[in-house]
Motif scaffolding. Structure first.
Motif, PDB file in Angstrom:
ATOM      1  N   PRO A   1      99.548  83.112  75.957  1.00 45.32           N
ATOM      2  CA  PRO A   1      98.453  82.614  76.810  1.00 45.32           C
ATOM      3  C   PRO A   1      98.236  81.116  76.711  1.00 45.32           C
ATOM      4  CG  PRO A   1      97.607  83.905  74.965  1.00 45.32           C
ATOM      5  CD  PRO A   1      99.080  84.107  74.988  1.00 45.32           C
ATOM      6  N   LEU A   2      98.643  80.476  75.602  1.00 45.63           N
ATOM      7  CA  LEU A   2      98.476  79.032  75.465  1.00 45.63           C
ATOM      8  C   LEU A   2      99.811  78.300  75.588  1.00 45.63           C
ATOM      9  CD1 LEU A   2      95.851  78.787  72.554  1.00 45.63           C
ATOM     10  CD2 LEU A   2      95.476  79.023  75.015  1.00 45.63           C
ATOM     11  N   GLY A   3     100.848  78.991  76.049  1.00 47.53           N
ATOM     12  CA  GLY A   3     102.160  78.370  76.201  1.00 47.53           C
ATOM     13  C   GLY A   3     102.241  77.481  77.426  1.00 47.53           C
ATOM     14  N   LEU A   4     103.160  76.546  77.393  1.00 44.21           N
ATOM     15  CA  LEU A   4     103.333  75.584  78.486  1.00 44.21           C
ATOM     16  C   LEU A   4     103.565  76.271  79.825  1.00 44.21           C
ATOM     17  CD1 LEU A   4     104.045  72.821  79.811  1.00 44.21           C
ATOM     18  CD2 LEU A   4     106.351  73.108  78.891  1.00 44.21           C
ATOM     19  N   GLY A   5     104.504  77.225  79.861  1.00 41.34           N
ATOM     20  CA  GLY A   5     104.823  77.878  81.122  1.00 41.34           C
ATOM     21  C   GLY A   5     103.640  78.630  81.705  1.00 41.34           C
TER      22      GLY A   5
ATOM     23  N   LEU B   1      88.563  78.709  79.973  1.00 40.28           N
ATOM     24  CA  LEU B   1      89.584  79.583  80.535  1.00 40.28           C
ATOM     25  C   LEU B   1      91.002  79.174  80.152  1.00 40.28           C
ATOM     26  CD1 LEU B   1      88.112  80.184  84.106  1.00 40.28           C
ATOM     27  CD2 LEU B   1      88.120  81.755  82.155  1.00 40.28           C
ATOM     28  N   PHE B   2      91.180  77.951  79.704  1.00 39.76           N
ATOM     29  CA  PHE B   2      92.508  77.505  79.295  1.00 39.76           C
ATOM     30  C   PHE B   2      92.684  77.477  77.778  1.00 39.76           C
ATOM     31  CE2 PHE B   2      92.930  76.204  83.643  1.00 39.76           C
ATOM     32  CZ  PHE B   2      94.297  76.216  83.887  1.00 39.76           C
ATOM     33  N   ASP B   3      91.663  77.113  77.043  1.00 37.64           N
ATOM     34  CA  ASP B   3      91.852  76.842  75.622  1.00 37.64           C
ATOM     35  C   ASP B   3      91.403  77.972  74.702  1.00 37.64           C
ATOM     36  OD1 ASP B   3      92.940  74.477  76.343  1.00 37.64           O
ATOM     37  OD2 ASP B   3      91.379  73.189  75.509  1.00 37.64           O
ATOM     38  N   ASP B   4      90.634  78.931  75.203  1.00 34.68           N
ATOM     39  CA  ASP B   4      90.320  80.110  74.416  1.00 34.68           C
ATOM     40  C   ASP B   4      91.377  81.176  74.722  1.00 34.68           C
ATOM     41  OD1 ASP B   4      88.163  81.758  72.812  1.00 34.68           O
ATOM     42  OD2 ASP B   4      88.763  82.998  74.533  1.00 34.68           O
ATOM     43  N   PRO B   5      92.145  81.632  73.729  1.00 37.48           N
ATOM     44  CA  PRO B   5      93.261  82.552  74.022  1.00 37.48           C
ATOM     45  C   PRO B   5      92.835  83.823  74.741  1.00 37.48           C
ATOM     46  CG  PRO B   5      93.440  81.690  71.783  1.00 37.48           C
ATOM     47  CD  PRO B   5      92.103  81.255  72.309  1.00 37.48           C
ATOM     48  N   GLU B   6      91.713  84.411  74.325  1.00 35.53           N
ATOM     49  CA  GLU B   6      91.272  85.652  74.972  1.00 35.53           C
ATOM     50  C   GLU B   6      90.892  85.408  76.425  1.00 35.53           C
ATOM     51  OE1 GLU B   6      87.744  89.012  74.463  1.00 35.53           O
ATOM     52  OE2 GLU B   6      88.319  87.767  72.757  1.00 35.53           O
TER      53      GLU B   6
ATOM     54  N   ALA C   1      82.144  82.624  80.273  1.00 33.77           N
ATOM     55  CA  ALA C   1      80.839  82.731  79.607  1.00 33.77           C
ATOM     56  C   ALA C   1      80.979  83.347  78.215  1.00 33.77           C
ATOM     57  CB  ALA C   1      79.887  83.569  80.466  1.00 33.77           C
ATOM     58  N   GLU C   2      81.821  84.352  78.085  1.00 32.49           N
ATOM     59  CA  GLU C   2      82.028  84.971  76.777  1.00 32.49           C
ATOM     60  C   GLU C   2      82.748  84.032  75.818  1.00 32.49           C
ATOM     61  OE1 GLU C   2      83.956  88.710  77.131  1.00 32.49           O
ATOM     62  OE2 GLU C   2      82.370  89.621  78.342  1.00 32.49           O
TER      63      GLU C   2
ATOM     64  N   ARG D   1      82.609  80.682  71.518  1.00 29.08           N
ATOM     65  CA  ARG D   1      83.765  80.615  70.621  1.00 29.08           C
ATOM     66  C   ARG D   1      84.373  79.226  70.565  1.00 29.08           C
ATOM     67  NH1 ARG D   1      85.000  85.806  73.162  1.00 29.08           N
ATOM     68  NH2 ARG D   1      86.671  84.870  74.420  1.00 29.08           N
ATOM     69  N   ILE D   2      84.205  78.429  71.630  1.00 28.03           N
ATOM     70  CA  ILE D   2      84.757  77.070  71.616  1.00 28.03           C
ATOM     71  C   ILE D   2      83.682  76.033  71.301  1.00 28.03           C
ATOM     72  CG2 ILE D   2      86.633  77.688  73.192  1.00 28.03           C
ATOM     73  CD1 ILE D   2      85.154  76.207  75.418  1.00 28.03           C
TER      74      ILE D   2
END
Length: 426
Positions: free
Chosen positions: A176-180, A322-327, A379-380, A384-385
């Protein structure tokens, strides 16, 4: 964010075609764990007493001279039409980014207020035709080039403003945090962000038929300059080909006007008898305006400027979550994935999905449904961040007012416009 991709590079020796491709691959995607972010906020500058009247150039010049004396952390720049931009330094957290830019904006507003001026968060000037403020060779050349394909380029240069969110490119590995994944997500979630934050439905005092007139300008411009590359395959290779095959906007000159070639790609230039140097490549990269621009980090360029002093914080917070939190990134990917069927395999911003996002905003039923799911995931993720209750509350308020109801900020402007004309019998 104010971070150069070419700092310290040798500028004066010619570069070959192979060297350019290698350089682009190396400098435009710098991978590693997502840990830094930034934001670039653009504003129209208004007369406080007469917001619809353009500010005289001499008043703008005096105001900007005063602003440059402020001890800001953000980089302060002026756009061709006199729009003001603040570009944050790279930040280690969402709250660090919000804190530094908020402090800078408070100082800027206070000084402008003393001169009777204020900042307006419109994605496109609702009232006035485009008017050049900066008279420099590069903007003369840009205007000449863009005029070849229509009037949209001048409006983009002089009348538009945005919130640009800057994120790390991501891990080299998949996930989920990979470049592609982040590259793909940016171009599909980008349509949802465009629709949710559309805020430019008026031009010259009339509705244009678009929730985001600003985005409609990008879609109408030269696709070699404003479109994304094909999204299948390796992002580095795809972007390098795109850079090489994009038309050259202008050839810089030490004195006098800059030359504006007709139909010469950067690849053609490298094969010519007078090839470009590294500085020419660096400048060429700044003249490409896709919705997602890799500059060592990913620069998301599809979000209109937002209403209110702090309206820019909501798109920054939602996008970061949405980009930096893996979940949240995994949920966003699964939620957005069905939208890919609407692209017709065409890159943004001219594919059917992006056109509908710009024209209809969240009145598009599928974009509305996806936006509800993505904003819920954001929102969830916000606690966490490290988002404070104030930031979580701002996102919740935006969600209740707009996203839950299938609306965007542009709809407020259209409601006021139609209400005023109904009352006046217009």
């Amino acid at each position: 964010m104010s971070d150069s991709v070419c700092e310290g590079a040798e500028q004066h020796s010619a570069v070959t075609e192979a060297e350019v491709e290698a350089l682009v691959r190396g400098i435009c995607f710098k991978t590693g764990p997502p840990r830094r972010l930034g934001v670039e906020v653009e504003w129209l500058v208004r007369e406080l007493r007469s917001p619809r009247r353009p500010v005289p150039p001499e008043r703008l010049r005096a105001a900007y001279a005063a602003l440059r004396t402020l001890p800001l952390r953000s980089a302060l720049t002026v756009e061709p039409g006199g729009q003001l931009e603040l570009s944050s330094p790279p930040a280690a957290s969402l709250m660090e980014c919000i804190g530094s830019v908020s402090a800078d904006l408070a100082a800027v507003r206070a000084l402008l207020g003393e001169a009777g001026l204020g900042l307006s968060g419109d994605g496109h000037d609702p009232w006035n035709p485009p008017r050049r403020f900066l008279r420099e060779p590069r903007y003369d050349a840009m205007e000449c080039y863009l005029d070849r394909t229509g009037p949209e380029g001048r409006s983009m240069m002089c009348s538009s403003a945005s919130v640009q969110v800057c994120l790390d490119a991501g891990h080299e590995e998949p996930g989920p945090l990979g470049l592609g994944r982040r590259w793909w997500l940016a171009h599909h979630l980008g349509a949802v962000l465009l629709a949710a934050f559309a805020h430019s439905p008026l031009a010259r005092g009339r509705p244009t038929g678009w929730r985001s007139t600003r985005q409609s300008l990008w879609a109408a411009m030269d696709p070699g300059r404003s479109s994304a590359p094909p999204l299948d395959g390796d992002p580095r290779a795809s972007w390098a080909r795109h850079v090489m095959d994009a038309p050259v906007m202008c050839v810089r000159a030490g004195t006098g006007p800059w030359r504006v070639p007709d139909g010469m790609s950067f690849r053609d230039w490298t094969r010519s008898a007078d090839p470009p140097d590294r500085g020419d490549l660096d400048y060429h990269l700044t003249t490409l305006f896709p919705p997602v621009r890799p500059r060592g980090h990913l620069e998301l360029r599809m979000i209109d400027a937002q209403p209110g002093d702090d309206g820019w914080i909501v798109p920054l917070a939602v996008t970061t979550a949405l980009f930096d939190d893996p979940e949240a990134a995994e949920i966003a990917y699964r939620t957005v994935k069905p939208l890919a069927e609407r692209t017709g395999s065409l890159p943004p911003p001219c594919n059917p999905l992006w056109v509908s996002a710009a024209r209809d905003g969240l009145a598009d039923p599928e974009l509305h449904e996806v936006a509800v799911g993505c904003f819920a995931a954001a929102a969830e993720a916000l606690p966490r961040i490290g988002a404070t209750p104030r930031i979580q509350g701002a996102v919740a308020e935006f969600t209740d007012r707009y996203v839950a109801r299938g609306r965007c900020p542009a709809d407020d402007l259209l409601f006021r416009f139609h209400g005023k004309h109904a009352r006046s019998g217009g």
